[in-house]
Design a protein around this motif. Structure first.
Motif, PDB file in Angstrom:
ATOM      1  N   GLY A 318       0.333  -6.183  69.801  1.00 10.62           N
ATOM      2  CA  GLY A 318       0.546  -4.612  69.554  1.00 10.62           C
ATOM      3  C   GLY A 318       0.430  -5.050  70.839  1.00 10.62           C
ATOM      4  O   GLY A 318       0.234  -3.971  71.620  1.00 10.62           O
ATOM      5  N   LYS A 319      -1.290  -5.509  71.779  1.00 11.72           N
ATOM      6  CA  LYS A 319      -1.106  -5.080  72.964  1.00 11.72           C
ATOM      7  C   LYS A 319      -0.757  -5.621  74.165  1.00 11.72           C
ATOM      8  O   LYS A 319      -1.139  -5.880  75.196  1.00 11.72           O
ATOM      9  N   VAL A 320       0.751  -6.423  74.173  1.00 14.36           N
ATOM     10  CA  VAL A 320       1.345  -6.795  74.930  1.00 14.36           C
ATOM     11  C   VAL A 320       2.124  -5.505  76.481  1.00 14.36           C
ATOM     12  O   VAL A 320       2.021  -4.789  75.900  1.00 14.36           O
ATOM     13  N   ASP A 321       1.005  -6.155  77.340  1.00 10.90           N
ATOM     14  CA  ASP A 321       2.207  -5.535  78.299  1.00 10.90           C
ATOM     15  C   ASP A 321       3.848  -4.884  78.179  1.00 10.90           C
ATOM     16  O   ASP A 321       3.951  -5.833  78.249  1.00 10.90           O
ATOM     17  N   SER A 322       4.294  -4.309  79.396  1.00 10.87           N
ATOM     18  CA  SER A 322       5.577  -3.725  79.317  1.00 10.87           C
ATOM     19  C   SER A 322       6.100  -5.082  80.223  1.00 10.87           C
ATOM     20  O   SER A 322       6.944  -5.899  80.177  1.00 10.87           O
ATOM     21  N   GLU A 323       5.237  -5.182  81.686  1.00 13.12           N
ATOM     22  CA  GLU A 323       5.339  -6.481  81.911  1.00 13.12           C
ATOM     23  C   GLU A 323       4.386  -7.572  82.175  1.00 13.12           C
ATOM     24  O   GLU A 323       2.690  -7.367  81.804  1.00 13.12           O
ATOM     25  N   LEU A 324       4.738  -8.470  81.316  1.00 16.53           N
ATOM     26  CA  LEU A 324       4.032  -9.564  80.375  1.00 16.53           C
ATOM     27  C   LEU A 324       3.060 -10.764  81.636  1.00 16.53           C
ATOM     28  O   LEU A 324       1.511 -10.847  81.084  1.00 16.53           O
ATOM     29  N   LEU A 325       3.539 -10.222  82.810  1.00 19.27           N
ATOM     30  CA  LEU A 325       2.152 -11.665  83.525  1.00 19.27           C
ATOM     31  C   LEU A 325       1.030 -10.409  84.317  1.00 19.27           C
ATOM     32  O   LEU A 325       0.207 -10.902  83.947  1.00 19.27           O
ATOM     33  N   HIS A 326       1.336  -8.474  83.947  1.00 16.84           N
ATOM     34  CA  HIS A 326       0.136  -8.084  84.601  1.00 16.84           C
ATOM     35  C   HIS A 326      -0.671  -8.204  82.854  1.00 16.84           C
ATOM     36  O   HIS A 326      -2.128  -7.449  83.707  1.00 16.84           O
ATOM     37  N   THR A 327      -0.074  -8.015  81.908  1.00 15.88           N
ATOM     38  CA  THR A 327      -1.094  -8.689  81.074  1.00 15.88           C
ATOM     39  C   THR A 327      -2.410  -9.252  81.278  1.00 15.88           C
ATOM     40  O   THR A 327      -3.015  -9.252  80.695  1.00 15.88           O
TER      41      THR A 327
END
Length: 476
Positions: A318-327
């Motif tokens: 649930g903590k994944v950001d809308s842009e995976l690379l940014h996470t």
């Protein structure tokens, strides 16, 4: 012009619906003395089957792959899989409608199909939709370059903070990349030549996928993605979120962001403006051969999308950001692998921009210069103007999220569902398929489904504008 106006009828190459009329016109003796109209099969394609798959796969793949893990987090694994399979099958069916319509009338240009179906207004509408959609796609790629390239330069220089040098300014960087890389590739005469860069671009995204899978087994959950650290720090999610299942995968999830998944997935599979020009460039082109190119390309992208979304989601849940690379960058700013992935993604999106530009130029040529033969001045001028306009858009618009939402809600349903369906109904003659025949009823339902998708997508975009509560990422 990479795609000349090629009207006429097809030879025996697997197209349906040419029938006795074509044979009659082809073999009657009194026709032999008449100058024949140029047929689209007179154009000899030189692009191999494999290179065509590279081109079409690269056209399908876009920046939306970075947001698929976020989409899975808002739908659950099973629901996401159902939606992904559905959109992939519908996209393949849509290409089938386009190819069959093109085979009936001997046309391999999306805009000319609109012209045959509805006259000049149909050609203009199709051209405008393609132009708007692909300008949005080009802008999303350049926005990635604008935001990610300065971070890559910082990492190579060993700095932790942007100190304001001109070469750290994303606006300058996109202009340099556009002038030195994108524009020269966009000036190539034929789309097939970009198959080599398309293959390299796809290999970069495969590296991105492998890295996502690798990081899944090296990042422990739970972890704190709200701070920048060289080492992930575990936190008590139960205390923060009031739940004890932060690291449990959800099979089905419904929340305020779930409704965005269908438009995002539909946007991720849009490749239809590129289908017909790639068809024209295909060596030994037949409808069946091109459909196989489309099926293999869609299947390959389906696998990439699913694995990227699955392993990205199972890494951050649930903590994944809308842009995976940014996470990933928020977890570990000094991770060499993440830096390599950034570089690979930058290379991939940079090499994709020229492929996306080709259909825009073809659409403008079909509208503005439909009868004019290939002209280098026009060819170069359109490419330069398009890249200049997109650069201005990326530089001067602070946030293009709402523009992408509007483009994705209107152009994607039109290109995948509405236009192929109504073109098929209008173009295929009734003496071959009656208006109430099963194929035409299916095409009508397909177009109606696109209208439903459009209304739904626009509704959620408007709700987001009104409430200001949008958290979703997007982009093709």
């Amino acid at each position: 012009m990479e795609l000349q106006k090629m009207n006429g009828h097809s030879r025996e190459d697997g197209f349906d619906g040419l029938g006795a009329l074509t044979e009659h016109e082809e073999f009657l003796p009194h026709k032999t003395g008449v100058k024949k109209e140029t047929r689209f099969t007179d154009f000899e394609g030189k692009t191999s089957f494999g290179m065509s798959i590279f081109n079409l796969s690269n056209a399908i793949m876009g920046s939306g792959i970075l947001g698929l893990a976020f989409a899975m987090a808002n739908t659950g694994i099973v629901l996401f899989l159902i939606l992904l399979v559905s959109i992939a099958i519908l996209s393949a069916y849509s290409i089938h409608l386009l190819l069959k319509s093109a085979g009936v009338v001997g046309i391999r240009a999306y805009e000319q199909l609109g012209n045959r179906a509805f006259g000049t207004p149909g050609k203009i509408v199709a051209g405008c939709i393609i132009t708007v959609h692909n300008i949005g796609a080009m802008s999303s790629y350049l926005f990635i370059i604008k935001s990610e390239l300065p971070l890559v330069i910082l990492a190579f220089l060993g700095k932790h903070k942007n100190t304001g040098e001109w070469f750290m300014d994303g606006n300058y960087l996109i202009m340099i990349v556009s002038a030195l890389i994108i524009l020269p590739l966009a000036l190539m005469k034929r789309l097939g030549y970009l198959g080599y860069t398309s293959g390299f671009s796809l290999s970069c995204m495969v590296f991105f996928l492998i890295s996502v899978i690798y990081k899944k087994f090296h990042i422990l959950c739970p972890l704190d993605v709200g701070q920048q650290n060289t080492t992930p720090i575990a936190v008590d999610y139960a205390a923060v979120n009031g739940t004890g299942d932060a690291c449990e995968a959800k099979l089905f999830t419904v929340n305020s962001q779930t409704a965005y998944t269908i438009p995002i997935l539909a946007f991720a599979f849009v490749c239809h403006p590129e289908v017909l020009p790639i068809y024209t460039e295909l060596r030994d082109a037949t409808k069946k051969r091109m459909q196989n190119v489309a099926n293999v390309s869609i299947l390959a992208m389906f696998v990439m999308y699913l694995l990227t979304a699955l392993f990205g989601y199972l890494t951050f849940y649930g903590k994944v950001d809308s842009e995976l690379l940014h996470t990933y960058s928020r977890v570990d700013t000094l991770d060499v692998l993440v830096l390599c992935v950034r570089v690979a993604v930058l290379v991939a999106v940079t090499l994709t921009v020229p492929v996306v530009l080709f259909p825009i130029r073809r659409a403008l040529l079909q509208i503005l210069f439909p009868e004019k033969p290939f002209n280098w001045f026009i060819h170069i001028g359109i490419a330069f103007c398009l890249i200049f306009v997109v650069n201005l858009l990326v530089i001067f618009v602070p946030s293009i999220h709402d523009i992408f939402g509007l483009i994705g809600a209107t152009s994607a349903p039109c290109l995948i569902f509405i236009l192929p369906g109504i073109f098929y109904i209008r173009i295929v003659p009734e003496d071959q398929e009656a208006f109430r025949s099963r194929p035409k009823i299916q095409a009508a339902c397909f177009a109606a489904l696109g209208v439903v998708f459009m209304i739904m997508s626009l509704s959620f975009v408007i709700i987001d504008w009104v409430t200001g509560a949008s958290r979703s990422g997007g982009g093709h």
